[in-house]
Design a protein around this motif. Structure first.
Motif, short mmCIF file in Angstrom:
data_model
loop_
_atom_site.label_atom_id
_atom_site.label_comp_id
_atom_site.label_asym_id
_atom_site.label_seq_id
_atom_site.Cartn_x
_atom_site.Cartn_y
_atom_site.Cartn_z
N VAL A 80 55.20 37.76 36.44
CA VAL A 80 54.01 38.72 37.04
C VAL A 80 53.70 39.30 35.03
O VAL A 80 54.71 39.82 35.01
N LEU A 81 52.40 39.27 35.11
CA LEU A 81 51.65 39.84 33.95
C LEU A 81 52.35 41.38 33.68
O LEU A 81 51.96 41.95 34.47
N PRO A 82 51.92 41.51 32.11
CA PRO A 82 51.97 42.67 32.20
C PRO A 82 51.12 43.70 32.85
O PRO A 82 50.04 43.55 33.26
N ARG A 140 41.14 35.95 50.31
CA ARG A 140 39.82 35.77 49.52
C ARG A 140 39.27 36.85 49.41
O ARG A 140 39.28 37.36 48.59
N ALA A 141 39.63 38.23 50.95
CA ALA A 141 39.15 39.53 51.16
C ALA A 141 39.94 40.17 50.03
O ALA A 141 39.04 41.35 49.67
N LEU A 142 41.06 39.72 49.53
CA LEU A 142 40.95 40.78 48.87
C LEU A 142 40.94 40.93 47.50
O LEU A 142 40.54 41.51 46.89
N VAL A 143 40.71 39.25 46.63
CA VAL A 143 39.72 39.27 45.02
C VAL A 143 38.66 39.98 45.56
O VAL A 143 38.51 40.34 44.18
N GLU A 144 37.61 39.45 46.69
CA GLU A 144 36.62 39.95 46.06
C GLU A 144 36.54 41.73 46.37
O GLU A 144 36.23 42.10 45.64
N ASN A 145 37.65 42.17 47.34
CA ASN A 145 37.87 43.60 47.26
C ASN A 145 38.38 44.18 45.63
O ASN A 145 37.96 45.19 45.10
N LEU A 146 39.70 43.40 45.30
CA LEU A 146 39.35 43.86 43.60
C LEU A 146 38.65 43.23 42.70
O LEU A 146 38.59 44.35 41.95
N GLY A 147 37.70 42.32 42.91
CA GLY A 147 36.71 42.05 42.64
C GLY A 147 35.76 43.44 41.93
O GLY A 147 35.42 43.75 41.48
N HIS A 158 47.74 39.04 43.18
CA HIS A 158 46.44 39.32 42.83
C HIS A 158 46.20 40.77 41.95
O HIS A 158 45.28 40.78 41.15
N PHE A 159 47.02 41.08 42.30
CA PHE A 159 46.87 42.22 41.47
C PHE A 159 47.97 42.22 39.23
O PHE A 159 47.11 43.04 38.76
N ALA A 160 48.63 40.80 38.98
CA ALA A 160 48.86 40.90 38.03
C ALA A 160 49.11 39.16 37.52
O ALA A 160 50.24 39.03 37.35
N GLU A 179 47.93 34.85 38.62
CA GLU A 179 46.67 33.78 38.90
C GLU A 179 45.22 35.07 38.60
O GLU A 179 44.28 34.13 39.26
N TYR A 180 45.60 35.76 40.52
CA TYR A 180 43.99 35.58 40.82
C TYR A 180 43.11 36.54 40.95
O TYR A 180 41.86 37.20 40.60
N GLY A 181 43.70 37.92 39.38
CA GLY A 181 43.07 39.03 39.66
C GLY A 181 44.60 40.16 38.88
O GLY A 181 44.96 39.69 38.47
N THR A 182 43.62 40.76 37.47
CA THR A 182 44.23 41.39 36.83
C THR A 182 44.06 43.06 36.27
O THR A 182 43.86 43.32 35.96
N LEU A 183 43.69 42.90 37.74
CA LEU A 183 43.54 45.26 37.84
C LEU A 183 44.54 45.96 37.17
O LEU A 183 44.19 46.42 36.42
N ALA A 184 46.20 45.03 37.68
CA ALA A 184 46.57 46.10 37.25
C ALA A 184 47.05 45.78 35.72
O ALA A 184 47.59 46.75 35.27
N THR A 185 46.87 44.94 35.11
CA THR A 185 47.39 45.39 33.38
C THR A 185 45.93 45.85 32.70
O THR A 185 46.81 46.34 31.75
N ASN A 186 45.31 46.94 33.36
CA ASN A 186 44.37 47.65 32.98
C ASN A 186 44.18 48.58 33.42
O ASN A 186 43.97 50.06 32.48
#
Length: 636
Positions: free
Chosen positions: A40-42, A223-230, A262-264, A266-273
């Motif tokens: 899991v990314l930071p 896909r819904a979560l990827v799009e929402n987080l995007g 999704h959050f940290a 392959e799919y997304g990194t919102l939680a890293t920032n």
């Protein structure tokens, strides 16, 4: 060194590390050693004006290093992490053997080892951006974070909230029900939705709700979560609130693996920032294929589920009752205080199926809330006593050491909540409260267990906090659970300065509408128990369909979709203004009903809340222009 990039495809958005696949199969060799680098990314937690917590997960027992540069650090700060093995995250035999039709067996599994790393960075300056680098094994991740402003010096803040992400590997192929309001589903000039035997049903499928044919949504849950987080990442929020049900069973490790992708990952990194502020939902006490809620004789699956959640998150909980493991907690971010409660357990226990109820049976709506009708519990699947005994067995403790708090008056959590709200009000803070079970809802969980149309996991018991919230001037309450998009207005003392309650359970799981029941003609109609409801996406945003050149209905506007609540705070001469915008992610489809892209849209229910200098909501809407020279930085 692995570089992480964001890829935007013509057919939509997906986030992947360069050269990576979307899943890594677990082999005996990988399970024994684990892959080098990050599992899991930071991800960011405990944000403040002078501190931030960074956590990440590796698969090997190797320390990591953190380097941070920015104001006040005399160049840079360096920290070395100490790996902490998470034994609860080991895969069970059921998880290793699980087969999901449509997916390659085991393709969603990682290695069988998880080591959590945590580094707390302090001595930082308020309202400044810092760069950080985390080195773990042979991988390096670079990110940034911004500290909170002070309560005295700020210009604006942006907070985004949603609930019910309910991640799981099967979300990659599962498309959920898409409910339509039986009375207000369409605009006057709309043609009906596609029906049985249509191209839509052939492409996306259908299900049955309340005995009626119901379309499935045109995007799968992943896909819904990827799009929402995007869309959320593009909004660049300061904080992200997740009001429970993070995963489809916290006692099911593949669900957590999917969450972090999704959050940290392959799919997304919102939680890293963007710091995450999370609440516990009923699915955090559920173990999926590992026993669900357990049995009356053995509730250990529920115990393991809750404690998997605890192992991932650090929050500032109740120092006088540390055995609750921060199930409820407080975050101060500049002028904003977020109080998070644990709504998963009330006393006395209630169970519809066994006829164990705290209040008298009744029917109708909630306009006559007598004391005799009051419910006390949100969890009908197990009792507090059963959970406490299982907790003692799992951890070799006594039942009194349980991590499961009660939320009712006179309990530790109740007293803590009152103390925190009083303190926040004394400091002149703007207060938002979040918890999972929506206290005011028109959905299937919106009626109490002692109602004619009873629910065994109703949020109605959380209404016990309403007088407290009004007393201390809470501006908004964020919840989920019903997988709706709904706003209720609560002003029980009639002074015009109440608070808005949102069900934001539209992150990525079900898309449910109002609770229905047969009327005198046998037709399904809304139960309408929640008399405080002001707006729902399913009931107040009718769909408009038009026929395309092939004669197929095409949705052009309206309807219930995945989305989130965006809360914008702005400093004004009177105090502050909070703008609450219900955002939805609209799917644009081609002639074959395949997804082309999604669009950020806002429902027609944007609400402005005026707040006094002491942070309390004002009755009416005074003319307060934005303050000048009050702070630094501004969100556009």
């Amino acid at each position: 060194m692995k570089k992480w990039i964001r890829i935007v495809a013509v057919a939509g958005l997906i986030t992947l590390p360069l050269g990576a696949t979307t899943a890594v199969a677990a082999t005996p060799e990988a399970a024994a050693e684990g892959a080098a680098g990050f599992r899991v990314l930071p991800y960011l937690q405990n944000p403040g004006a002078d501190a931030m917590t960074l956590s990440w997960v590796s698969e090997r027992d190797e320390p990591g290093t953190v380097t941070v540069t920015g104001p006040g650090l005399r160049g840079r700060a360096e920290l070395t992490s100490e790996p902490n093995y998470l034994d609860l995250m080991e895969y069970t035999d059921a998880e290793l053997a699980q087969e999901i039709p449509g997916l390659e067996q085991g393709s969603w599994l990682l290695s069988d080892s998880s080591y959590r790393h945590t580094a707390t960075l302090d001595g930082l300056k308020a309202d400044h951006t810092y760069r950080y680098t985390v080195e773990q094994g042979d991988e390096t991740f670079d990110g940034t974070f911004t500290t909170a402003p002070t309560a005295e010096r700020w210009r604006d803040l942006r907070v985004v909230a949603f609930s019910d992400t309910e991640t799981e590997p099967a979300g990659a192929i599962e498309q959920r029900e898409w409910e339509l309001h039986p009375e207000t589903g369409y605009t006057a000039d709309s043609v009906p939705r596609p029906g049985p035997g249509s191209l839509w049903e052939e492409t996306h499928g259908s299900t049955t709700r309340y005995g009626e044919f119901t379309l499935r949504y045109p995007i799968d849950q992943q896909r819904a979560l990827v799009e929402n987080l995007g869309v959320i990442e593009e909004a660049d929020p300061d904080l992200m609130l997740l009001a429970g049900d993070l995963v489809q069973g916290s006692g099911y490790q593949p669900a957590w693996d999917e969450f972090w992708r999704h959050f940290a990952g392959e799919y997304g990194t919102l939680a890293t920032n963007t710091p995450l502020v999370t609440a516990i939902g009923n699915w955090e006490t559920y173990a999926g294929i590992n026993g669900g809620y357990g049995t009356p004789e053995d509730r250990s699956p529920a115990v393991i589920g809750r404690n998997r959640y605890h192992d991932y998150f650090d929050t500032g909980g109740d120092p006088e009752n540390p055995h609750y493991k921060d199930s409820y907690h407080r975050v101060d971010y500049g002028p904003l205080t977020v109080i998070t409660l644990d709504s998963t357990n009330g006393i006395p226990d209630e169970n519809v199926n066994e006829g164990i109820l705290s209040g008298e049976m009744f029917s109708g709506d909630d306009t006559n809330p007598t004391e005799a009708r009051r419910s006390t519990d949100t969890q009908g699947s197990f009792t507090a006593e059963e959970y406490d005994l299982a907790f003692a067995d799992v951890f070799g403790a006594t039942p009194e050491d349980t991590d499961l708090p009660n939320f009712n008056p006179g309990t530790e959590q109740w007293d803590w909540a009152q103390e925190q709200l009083a303190d926040a009000r004394e400091q002149g803070q703007i207060v938002v409260v979040q918890f999972h079970h929506a206290p005011y809802s028109s959905g299937v969980h919106g009626t109490p267990p002692n109602h004619e149309y009873a629910d065994n996991q109703s949020g109605v018991a959380m209404r016990v906090y309403t007088p407290m919230f009004e007393q201390y001037g809470v501006a908004a309450v964020i919840s989920g659970h019903d997988e709706m998009f709904e706003r209720s207005w609560v002003d029980e003392d009639g002074d015009g300065a109440g608070f808005h309650v949102y069900d934001v359970g539209v992150a990525a799981d079900g898309l449910r509408g109002e609770q229905l029941a047969p009327d005198e003609n046998g037709d399904y109609a809304p139960v309408d128990f929640n008399s405080r409801s002001e707006w729902t996406a399913s009931g107040d945003e009718p769909e408009t369909w038009e026929l395309d050149e092939n004669g197929n209905p095409r949705l052009v506007d309206g309807g219930l979709h995945y989305g989130h609540l965006q809360m914008d705070l702005e400093n004004t001469r009177c105090g502050a203004e909070m703008t609450l915008s219900p955002v939805y992610v609209f799917p644009v489809l081609d002639e074959d009903y395949e997804l082309v892209r999604t669009e950020r849209r806002v429902y027609d229910d944007v609400v402005d809340v005026q707040l006094a200098d002491d942070g309390t909501p004002l009755a009416g809407a005074p003319d307060c222009h934005p303050g000048r020279g009050h702070g630094t930085g501004s969100k556009q």
